[in-house]
Design an enzyme around this catalytic site. Sequence first.
Site, PDB file in Angstrom:
ATOM      1  N   GLU A 176       0.742  -1.369  -0.111  1.00  0.00           N
ATOM      2  CA  GLU A 176       0.019   0.232  -0.087  1.00  0.00           C
ATOM      3  C   GLU A 176       0.918   1.294   0.211  1.00  0.00           C
ATOM      4  O   GLU A 176       0.692   2.196   0.774  1.00  0.00           O
ATOM      5  CB  GLU A 176      -0.895  -0.043   1.281  1.00  0.00           C
ATOM      6  CG  GLU A 176      -1.959  -1.161   1.254  1.00  0.00           C
ATOM      7  CD  GLU A 176      -2.982  -1.197   2.065  1.00  0.00           C
ATOM      8  OE1 GLU A 176      -2.843  -0.415   3.241  1.00  0.00           O
ATOM      9  OE2 GLU A 176      -4.108  -1.773   1.728  1.00  0.00           O
ATOM     10  N   GLU A 377      -5.504  -8.323  -1.697  1.00  0.00           N
ATOM     11  CA  GLU A 377      -6.144  -8.175  -0.485  1.00  0.00           C
ATOM     12  C   GLU A 377      -7.768  -7.799  -0.667  1.00  0.00           C
ATOM     13  O   GLU A 377      -7.795  -6.846  -1.526  1.00  0.00           O
ATOM     14  CB  GLU A 377      -5.711  -6.986   0.420  1.00  0.00           C
ATOM     15  CG  GLU A 377      -4.484  -7.429   1.006  1.00  0.00           C
ATOM     16  CD  GLU A 377      -4.117  -6.119   2.195  1.00  0.00           C
ATOM     17  OE1 GLU A 377      -5.078  -5.636   2.757  1.00  0.00           O
ATOM     18  OE2 GLU A 377      -2.792  -6.007   2.251  1.00  0.00           O
TER      19      GLU A 377
HETATM   20  C1  BGP Z   1      -4.660  -3.175   4.643  1.00  0.00           C
HETATM   21  C2  BGP Z   1      -3.410  -3.364   5.142  1.00  0.00           C
HETATM   22  C3  BGP Z   1      -3.433  -4.960   5.746  1.00  0.00           C
HETATM   23  C4  BGP Z   1      -4.641  -5.227   6.316  1.00  0.00           C
HETATM   24  C5  BGP Z   1      -5.932  -4.736   5.666  1.00  0.00           C
HETATM   25  C6  BGP Z   1      -7.376  -4.831   6.691  1.00  0.00           C
HETATM   26  O1  BGP Z   1      -4.701  -1.674   4.865  1.00  0.00           O
HETATM   27  O2  BGP Z   1      -2.502  -3.779   3.872  1.00  0.00           O
HETATM   28  O3  BGP Z   1      -2.322  -4.942   6.467  1.00  0.00           O
HETATM   29  O4  BGP Z   1      -4.600  -5.385   7.734  1.00  0.00           O
HETATM   30  O5  BGP Z   1      -5.862  -3.393   5.042  1.00  0.00           O
HETATM   31  O6  BGP Z   1      -7.287  -3.667   7.557  1.00  0.00           O
HETATM   32  P1  BGP Z   1      -7.759  -3.845   8.994  1.00  0.00           P
HETATM   33  O7  BGP Z   1      -6.652  -4.810   9.448  1.00  0.00           O
HETATM   34  O8  BGP Z   1      -7.454  -2.618   9.407  1.00  0.00           O
HETATM   35  O9  BGP Z   1      -9.106  -4.154   8.965  1.00  0.00           O
END
Ligand code: BGP
Length: 478
Positions: A176, A377
């Site tokens: 990201e 993701e």
């Molecule tokens: C993205 C990141 C991850 C992950 C995901 C879900 O921004 O790359 O590391 O955690 O989001 O977010 P969260 O864990 O805040 O629900």
Amino acid sequence: MKTFRKDFLWGGATAANQFEGAWDVDGKGVSVSDVCTNGSHTNPKRITPVLEEGTLYPSHEAIDFYHHYEEDIALFAEMGFKTFRLSIAWTRIFPTGMEEEPNEAGLAFYDKVFDACLKHGIEPLVTISHYEMPYGLIEKYNGWEGRECIDCFLNYCAAIFERYKDKVKYWLTFNEINSGTMPMGSVLSLGTIKGYSGVVMDAPDKPQERFQGLHHQFVASAKAVKLAHEKYPQFKMGNMCLFATMYPYTCNPDDIIETQKKMQMMNWFCSDVQVRGYYPYYADRYFEENNISIKMEDGDLEILKEGTVDFYTFSYYMSNCVAKEADADATSGNLMGGLKNPYLQASDWGWQIDPKGLRYTLNEIYSRYQIPLMVVENGLGAYDKLEEDGSINDDYRIDYLRAHIEQMREAVADGVDLMGYTPWGCIDLVSASTGEMAKRYGFIYVEKYDDGTGTLARRKKKSFDWYKKVIETNGAEL
Ligand code: BGP
């Protein structure tokens, strides 16, 4: 009509700091995530450069993948994973980021992990830096604001490329990376917060430092790609963006322009550099209006040209609306906010669920770059209930994923070249935004709770068998 390719990379995604635990084991150093406390949707997590007695730091144990990797990878294999996205913790290899020589114990750990993957026919997909830069680099250089980080990063890349050249083919440079275009990126991604202690989201925003840091990340990423292409032609190098799809709130031309501007700087800016190899035309005006002036060295622009990525990857969770005058309700999500879309439902954390937005986004990205894409993701963070009989009936998660895979299928039929799909948090892990365990994404439930207790036992959720079928049928049976 086209459908998912035969060698489509179905799998799941994780990050070291959110699931490994063993934060100070076998010579590992302190990463930025190791000094972040737990939190929740309503109680924001903090960063404390000095660890506080009695405070919980969720990365320290997380779900202890460090000692459960064999069992976990076997479960992924049972689902039929073709790939597994994980990150290497930089601080296991270079504890402060500044050592000359890598830490052998850290290298040996990932040898075991990759061997376990390969034994099961799972292709590792490695993020080199995923929100876990060495805290030492923050203290010494104010994180990526310091140009020195480029060499430290390259030293790290050289060590892991050479060590894992026969085990890992797919690499992503920065997770990201475009989070650095937003204030939220200054803590976990850029580390431009030297000396700051307090609520992560309240860290003082310094756009000049952020964009200087991003420039250094661009150069570092391009140098890593160049090194890989020259020395390891078998590698495939990707970028990774947080794609925050935005719709104009109304058809008022003011809203259209506002949306276009936000899309440019938040979603396209970094990948324009990493895919095309040069700064996009619209950045100049943004820099001028925000008093940002980027210091470059001779040769930087050539490096950017020479180090463009082979494939484009992104995270996709939600979409938002944008208006020039905000009189609509704000939504929360992915740490960047936006306006509520009356046509969409949201998760318990306020992230708006928009499967069709994924088809739209895939088409937008592909029409811009025409290189292979991968969704690395996606998923639904939800409260899961462990029933007395040990089952977890997460039909809501199945619904979410089914709807998104359907739209990926549409995008492929539209002609988009999609390589793979790795839903986030394939095994429950710590939330990046809130630091809690209660926000679960996994096909595998882990008995670990927000107060730090739990047996760490793993259990298959209902979605486990469902996803297995999806993979078995290459996305035909959803
Ligand atoms: C993205 C990141 C991850 C992950 C995901 C879900 O921004 O790359 O590391 O955690 O989001 O977010 P969260 O864990 O805040 O629900």
